[in-house]
Design a protein around this motif. Structure first.
Motif, short mmCIF file in Angstrom:
data_model
loop_
_atom_site.label_atom_id
_atom_site.label_comp_id
_atom_site.label_asym_id
_atom_site.label_seq_id
_atom_site.Cartn_x
_atom_site.Cartn_y
_atom_site.Cartn_z
N GLN A 1 88.86 27.87 -5.92
CA GLN A 1 88.25 26.92 -6.84
C GLN A 1 86.96 26.41 -6.23
N SER A 2 85.99 26.07 -7.07
CA SER A 2 84.73 25.59 -6.52
C SER A 2 84.04 24.62 -7.47
N TRP A 3 83.19 23.79 -6.87
CA TRP A 3 82.42 22.79 -7.60
C TRP A 3 81.00 22.81 -7.05
N VAL A 4 80.01 22.64 -7.92
CA VAL A 4 78.60 22.78 -7.53
C VAL A 4 77.80 21.58 -8.01
N THR A 5 76.89 21.11 -7.15
CA THR A 5 75.86 20.14 -7.53
C THR A 5 74.51 20.73 -7.19
N THR A 6 73.59 20.69 -8.14
CA THR A 6 72.25 21.25 -7.94
C THR A 6 71.21 20.14 -7.86
N GLY A 7 70.15 20.44 -7.12
CA GLY A 7 69.08 19.46 -6.95
C GLY A 7 68.38 19.10 -8.24
N ASP A 8 68.40 20.01 -9.22
CA ASP A 8 67.75 19.70 -10.50
C ASP A 8 68.68 18.95 -11.45
N ARG A 9 69.89 18.64 -11.01
CA ARG A 9 70.90 17.86 -11.74
C ARG A 9 71.47 18.59 -12.95
N SER A 10 71.22 19.87 -13.05
CA SER A 10 71.81 20.63 -14.15
C SER A 10 73.32 20.77 -13.98
N GLN A 11 73.79 20.65 -12.73
CA GLN A 11 75.22 20.65 -12.44
C GLN A 11 75.50 19.51 -11.46
N LEU A 12 76.46 18.68 -11.80
CA LEU A 12 76.81 17.54 -10.96
C LEU A 12 78.30 17.60 -10.66
N MET A 13 78.63 18.14 -9.50
CA MET A 13 80.01 18.36 -9.09
C MET A 13 80.78 19.08 -10.21
#
Length: 474
Positions: free
Chosen positions: A32-44
Motif C-alpha cells: 500500500q502507498s500514499w503520495v504527497t506532491t510539491g504541486d499539491r495535486s496529491q496530498l497523502m
C-alpha cells in the motif's frame, strides 16, 4: 506398478516443492502507498495496491534489510504551546476541537497518529504573556502554582491522551523564575548557582503537579536553547559545566528522592555545537542521570546527532524543535526540506522522537509575546471561525506518524542517488518505508525486500510512504 513408482518418487517431489516454496517471492501481501506532491495535486493520497514481482530488475532500487535494526521509536508530533492550546480551547467549537484532536492524535486510519508532544514549563515566546510557576521571590516556593497551564495546556494534553493513551510528553522550561536569575528577569541572564537546589525543587514540583492534573512528564530538558539569550522573551544561558553540576548534584538526586522516573535530556538546542552536550556527558556525576540529548534545526547539520550518539551509544537521541515559517513559504521547497532533513535525516541519525514546534498557530502567526513573528504551525487555526488549514509540515510529518507506530524499529535501507529513504518495522511486523524524490522529474525504481520487488514511479518533488505486512513465502 504405477502406485509403487509414485511412492518411490514422493520424497523427491516433496523436496522439489519445498525448494520451490523457499525460493518463491512472497505473495501473501501487497504494497500500500500514499503520495504527497510539491504541486499539491496529491496530498497523502492513497495509490493503487502494488503486487510483488518474482525478480528484481537491474537498475535503481530502494531495498529494505530487516535484519539490521537500530533505535526503537517513541514517535512524531509537535508542541502544544500556550498559543496552540489557547487557540484549540478558546477559538474552536467543541465539535471543531474534537475533530482536530482526533485528526492529529487519532489512530483510526485517518488520523496522523501523533504519539510525541512537548509543553513549555512556564512561558515561551508563544505565550500570550510571560509568566513562571513561582513569580513570588520565595526560596520555599510557597506561591508555586501550575494554574497558568491548567486553563488550556493541560486540558489539551488530557484530551490528546484520551485519544492516544500512548502519547509521550516532554517538558522544557524557557527560563527559571526571574528572581532566581542574574538579571532578576525571565529575559536574559543565568541561573544563580546558589539557587540550583531551589530550581531542582521547582522542576520536581512541576512534574508532580502536572501528574496530579493528569499530565505525565516522560521527558524533561532542563533548559530550552541554553546557548541563547533572547531579547524579548524568556530565555536563560546555561553552559555545559553548570548544566552538568545541576543535573548531577541537584536535579538527578531530587528526582531519585521523589521517586520520579522522568528521563532527563540535555542540550535541547542546535546541531552546530555538539561540544556542549559532549561536555555534559563527560561529567561522571551527571552522566548517569542523563537519558539522552535533544536537538533543534536552526544551525549546523543533522549529522551532529550521530556524532554525539557515536561517542555515547547508551544515550538516546531526540529531535525536539523546528519551525516552518514565512522565510520559506513555498509549499514544495519546505515539504521537501522537512521530509529529507527531519523525517529521513533525523531518524537516520538516531532520533527516537521527532517534533515540530507549534502544533497550531493562527492566521497572524500567533499569538505570541516576543520572538518569532512569522512562524508557521503544523496547522493554522482561523481565530475568527475555527477553520483549519493543513500546512506542508502536516503532510511531511503525517507520512511518518500515520504509519510508523510507537515501538517500531528503524531498519537498514539502501537508496539510489537522487532518492532519500528511511525504513521501519512496526511491532506487528508490518513495514513502513518513506521515500523522498526531490528531483524535478519522475523517478522509477524497484522497491524490494529480500528477493521480492515491486516497480514504483514517484512524481517529481514528492514523498511517499509504502507499507506491507511481514513477508511470508508461498
Amino acid at each position: 506398478m504405477r502406485t509403487s513408482t509414485m511412492r518411490a518418487l514422493a520424497p523427491m517431489l516433496l523436496a522439489l516443492l519445498a525448494g520451490a516454496c523457499a525460493s518463491a517471492p512472497p505473495r501473501q501481501s501487497t504494497i500500500q502507498s500514499w503520495v504527497t506532491t510539491g504541486d499539491r495535486s496529491q496530498l497523502m493520497q492513497a495509490q493503487p495496491a502494488l503486487a510483488w514481482s518474482e525478480t528484481r530488475a537491474d537498475g535503481p532500487a530502494v531495498v529494505v534489510d530487516p535484519n539490521q535494526t537500530f533505535q526503537t521509536m517513541v514517535g512524531f508530533g509537535a508542541s502544544v504551546t500556550d498559543a496552540s492550546a489557547w487557540l484549540i480551547q478558546t477559538r474552536m467549537t467543541a465539535s471543531q476541537r474534537d475533530a482536530l484532536l482526533h485528526e492529529l492524535f487519532g489512530r483510526d486510519g485517518e488520523g496522523l497518529g501523533f504519539s510525541f508532544t512537548r509543553v513549555t514549563v512556564g512561558a515561551s515566546d508563544f505565550s500570550r504573556f510571560h509568566y513562571s510557576l513561582a513569580d513570588q521571590a520565595d526560596p520555599t516556593l510557597a506561591g508555586f502554582s501550575t494554574a497558568p497551564m491548567e486553563a488550556e495546556v493541560f486540558p489539551t494534553i488530557r484530551a490528546a491522551l484520551a485519544i492516544n493513551p500512548d502519547l509521550k510528553v516532554m517538558a522544557s522550561p524557557w527560563s527559571a523564575p526571574g528572581w532566581m536569575k542574574t538579571t532578576n528577569s525571565m529575559i536574559k541572564g543565568q541561573l544563580k548557582p546558589e539557587l540550583y537546589g531551589v530550581y531542582a525543587t521547582y522542576l520536581t514540583r512541576y512534574i508532580q503537579a502536572a501528574r496530579a492534573q493528569g499530565v505525565p512528564t516522560d521527558y524533561l530538558s532542563i533548559q530550552n536553547e541554553p546557548d541563547f539569550e533572547p531579547e524579548n522573551y524568556p530565555g536563560m544561558r546555561w553552559g555545559p559545566e553548570g548544566r552538568a553540576r545541576f543535573i548531577g548534584q541537584n536535579l538527578g538526586p531530587a528526582f531519585q528522592a521523589a521517586g520520579i522516573q522522568t528521563h532527563i535530556l540535555d542540550w535541547d538546542h542546535n546541531w552546530d555545537k555538539p561540544e556542549q552536550p559532549l561536555g555534559v556527558l563527560a561529567d561522571p556525576v551527571a552522566r548517569p542521570f542523563v537519558s539522552g540529548v535533544a536537538w533543534h534545526c536552526y544551525g549546523g547539520d543533522v549529522s551532529a546527532q550521530g556524532q554525539v550518539r557515536d561517542a555515547h551509544p547508551d544515550k538516546d537521541v531526540f529531535f525536539t524543535e523546528c519551525s516552518g515559517g514565512e522565510w520559506a513559504p513555498g509549499f514544495s521547497d519546505s515539504l521537501m526540506w522537512t521530509a529529507k532533513t527531519l523525517i529521513v535525516g533525523s531518524t537516520t541519525q538516531w532520533a527516537r522522537g521527532v517534533l515540530m514546534w507549534n502544533l497550531a498557530l493562527d492566521e497572524s502567526y500567533g499569538p505570541h509575546a516576543g520572538g518569532c513573528g512569522d512562524c508557521r504551525g503544523v496547522v493554522t487555526i482561523d481565530s475568527r471561525t475555527g477553520a483549519v488549514t493543513r500546512n506542508q509540515e502536516y503532510y511531511a510529518f503525517g507520512h511518518a506518524s500515520r504509519f510508523v507506530r510507537q515501538g517500531a524499529r528503524r531498519v537498514a535501507v539502501t537508496a539510489p542517488e537522487g532518492l532519500q529513504a528511511v525504513a521501519f518495522i512496526n511491532p506487528d511486523g508490518s513495514r513502513a518505508v518513506l521515500v523522498v524524490n526531490d528531483a524535478a522529474t519522475a523517478t522509477a525504481f524497484d522497491l524490494g525486500e529480500g528477493d521480492a520487488a515491486a516497480r514504483v514511479s514517484l512524481p517529481p518533488r514528492s514523498l511517499a510512504t509504502f507499507t506491507w505486512a511481514a513477508l511470508i513465502s508461498k
